[in-house]
Scaffold this active site. Sequence first.
Site, PDB file in Angstrom:
ATOM      1  N   ASP A  70      -3.540   2.186   2.586  1.00  0.00           N
ATOM      2  CA  ASP A  70      -4.229   0.893   2.576  1.00  0.00           C
ATOM      3  C   ASP A  70      -5.466   0.913   3.467  1.00  0.00           C
ATOM      4  O   ASP A  70      -5.657   1.831   4.270  1.00  0.00           O
ATOM      5  CB  ASP A  70      -3.272  -0.238   2.992  1.00  0.00           C
ATOM      6  CG  ASP A  70      -2.329   0.165   4.129  1.00  0.00           C
ATOM      7  OD1 ASP A  70      -2.688   1.067   4.913  1.00  0.00           O
ATOM      8  OD2 ASP A  70      -1.249  -0.425   4.231  1.00  0.00           O
ATOM      9  N   HIS A 106       7.785  -5.245   4.652  1.00  0.00           N
ATOM     10  CA  HIS A 106       6.722  -4.722   3.785  1.00  0.00           C
ATOM     11  C   HIS A 106       6.624  -3.204   3.885  1.00  0.00           C
ATOM     12  O   HIS A 106       7.005  -2.607   4.890  1.00  0.00           O
ATOM     13  CB  HIS A 106       5.371  -5.420   4.042  1.00  0.00           C
ATOM     14  CG  HIS A 106       4.648  -5.031   5.298  1.00  0.00           C
ATOM     15  ND1 HIS A 106       3.697  -5.839   5.876  1.00  0.00           N
ATOM     16  CD2 HIS A 106       4.707  -3.929   6.096  1.00  0.00           C
ATOM     17  CE1 HIS A 106       3.214  -5.227   6.946  1.00  0.00           C
ATOM     18  NE2 HIS A 106       3.811  -4.077   7.105  1.00  0.00           N
ATOM     19  N   ASN A 142       8.631  -7.770   8.325  1.00  0.00           N
ATOM     20  CA  ASN A 142       9.040  -8.596   7.183  1.00  0.00           C
ATOM     21  C   ASN A 142       9.499  -7.744   6.006  1.00  0.00           C
ATOM     22  O   ASN A 142       9.656  -8.250   4.901  1.00  0.00           O
ATOM     23  CB  ASN A 142       7.897  -9.532   6.769  1.00  0.00           C
ATOM     24  CG  ASN A 142       6.643  -8.773   6.323  1.00  0.00           C
ATOM     25  OD1 ASN A 142       6.652  -7.540   6.244  1.00  0.00           O
ATOM     26  ND2 ASN A 142       5.583  -9.502   6.024  1.00  0.00           N
ATOM     27  N   GLU A 196       3.576  -7.243   0.685  1.00  0.00           N
ATOM     28  CA  GLU A 196       4.276  -8.281   1.429  1.00  0.00           C
ATOM     29  C   GLU A 196       5.427  -8.835   0.575  1.00  0.00           C
ATOM     30  O   GLU A 196       5.433  -8.671  -0.651  1.00  0.00           O
ATOM     31  CB  GLU A 196       3.291  -9.412   1.760  1.00  0.00           C
ATOM     32  CG  GLU A 196       2.048  -8.955   2.542  1.00  0.00           C
ATOM     33  CD  GLU A 196       2.309  -8.682   4.035  1.00  0.00           C
ATOM     34  OE1 GLU A 196       3.435  -8.244   4.399  1.00  0.00           O
ATOM     35  OE2 GLU A 196       1.388  -8.895   4.832  1.00  0.00           O
TER      36      GLU A 196
HETATM   37  P1  PGA Z   1       3.736  -0.209  12.790  1.00  0.00           P
HETATM   38  O1  PGA Z   1       3.485  -0.879  11.373  1.00  0.00           O
HETATM   39  O2  PGA Z   1       3.924   1.250  12.524  1.00  0.00           O
HETATM   40  O3  PGA Z   1       2.482  -0.458  13.584  1.00  0.00           O
HETATM   41  O4  PGA Z   1       4.947  -0.848  13.363  1.00  0.00           O
HETATM   42  C1  PGA Z   1       4.319  -0.522  10.312  1.00  0.00           C
HETATM   43  C2  PGA Z   1       4.003  -1.389   9.117  1.00  0.00           C
HETATM   44  O5  PGA Z   1       3.595  -2.552   9.285  1.00  0.00           O
HETATM   45  O6  PGA Z   1       4.183  -0.906   7.984  1.00  0.00           O
END
Ligand code: PGA
Length: 240
Positions: free
Chosen positions: A67, A138, A136, A143
Site C-alpha cells: 500500500d 485489517h 481492527n 479495513e
Molecule cells: P504495525 O501496523 O506493524 O505498525 O502495527 C500493522 C498494520 O496496521 O497492518
Amino acid sequence: MKVITMNTAAEIGAAAGSMFVQTVQNKENAVLGLATGATPLPTYDYMAQACARGEVSFKKVSTFNLDEYCDLPQSHKNSYFTFMSENLFSRIDVDMQNVHFLNGNAPDAEAESRRYAAEIEAAGGIDIQFLGIGRNGHIAFNEPSDKFTNDAFKVHLTESTIEANSIYFDDVPMPHYAMTMGIGSIMRAKKIVLVATGKSKAEAVRAMICGDIDPHCPASILKAHPDCTIFLDEDAASLL
Ligand code: PGA
C-alpha cells in the site's frame, strides 16, 4: 493456517526473515510481497544481515508493496516508499528497477489498480507475502467492511487506522486515503507470513484465528489460504 508462538519480536524476525531468505535462495528471481509498519522491522533486519553476510542476494528479486498513502509525494519522509528505502532497500542489493509500488497520487485509481495487477502477473505472481495485522483486523489497508475486496483500490482509512498511524506524522496531517492491494491480490500469493506482536493486536488475532471468516475481520480470510504461517508473541497470543 499454521500458528507459531515465540518469545520475542527478534526471534520472530529471524524466523520470518529466514522464510524470505530461503525463498530467494531457492529462486533467485523470487517475487516478494512486502509490508510497512513497525511489525516487519525485525524481519527486514534479518534479511539485511543475511545479505551482508553473503548468504543471499536480492539482485534478481522483484518486490511489490502492499500500500501507499494518497495525497503525499513519494519522496515525503512518511511515504511508504521512503520507509522501505530506509528500512530495507538501502540495506540489501535489490535492483530498484524491480521495486514496485502503488502510486497513491495516480489520477485514476482503477487504472492504477489494473496496472499493478498486470505487473504482479507479468512478474509471475507473488511467491511470499509478508503481512502485519491492524488492531481492527485489517490486512494491508483492507479495513473491516461488508465484503471482501479483490484487486487494488483507493480506500478511505478508518478512525482506528488514522489514530494508530498518525503518531508518525509531525509536519503534515496524516492522509485519510490510501491505495491498497485488495484481499484477492493478497490471497493469490503462493505463501503468506503474518506477524503480530504486542497486546494491542490480541483482540484482532483472536478474531482472525478463532472467529468465522468474516469481512468485518479481514484477516480471517487467511484461514482459507493453503500456505499461511502466523507468528505471534505471547502478548498477541494472550486471548487465544
Ligand atoms: P504495525 O501496523 O506493524 O505498525 O502495527 C500493522 C498494520 O496496521 O497492518
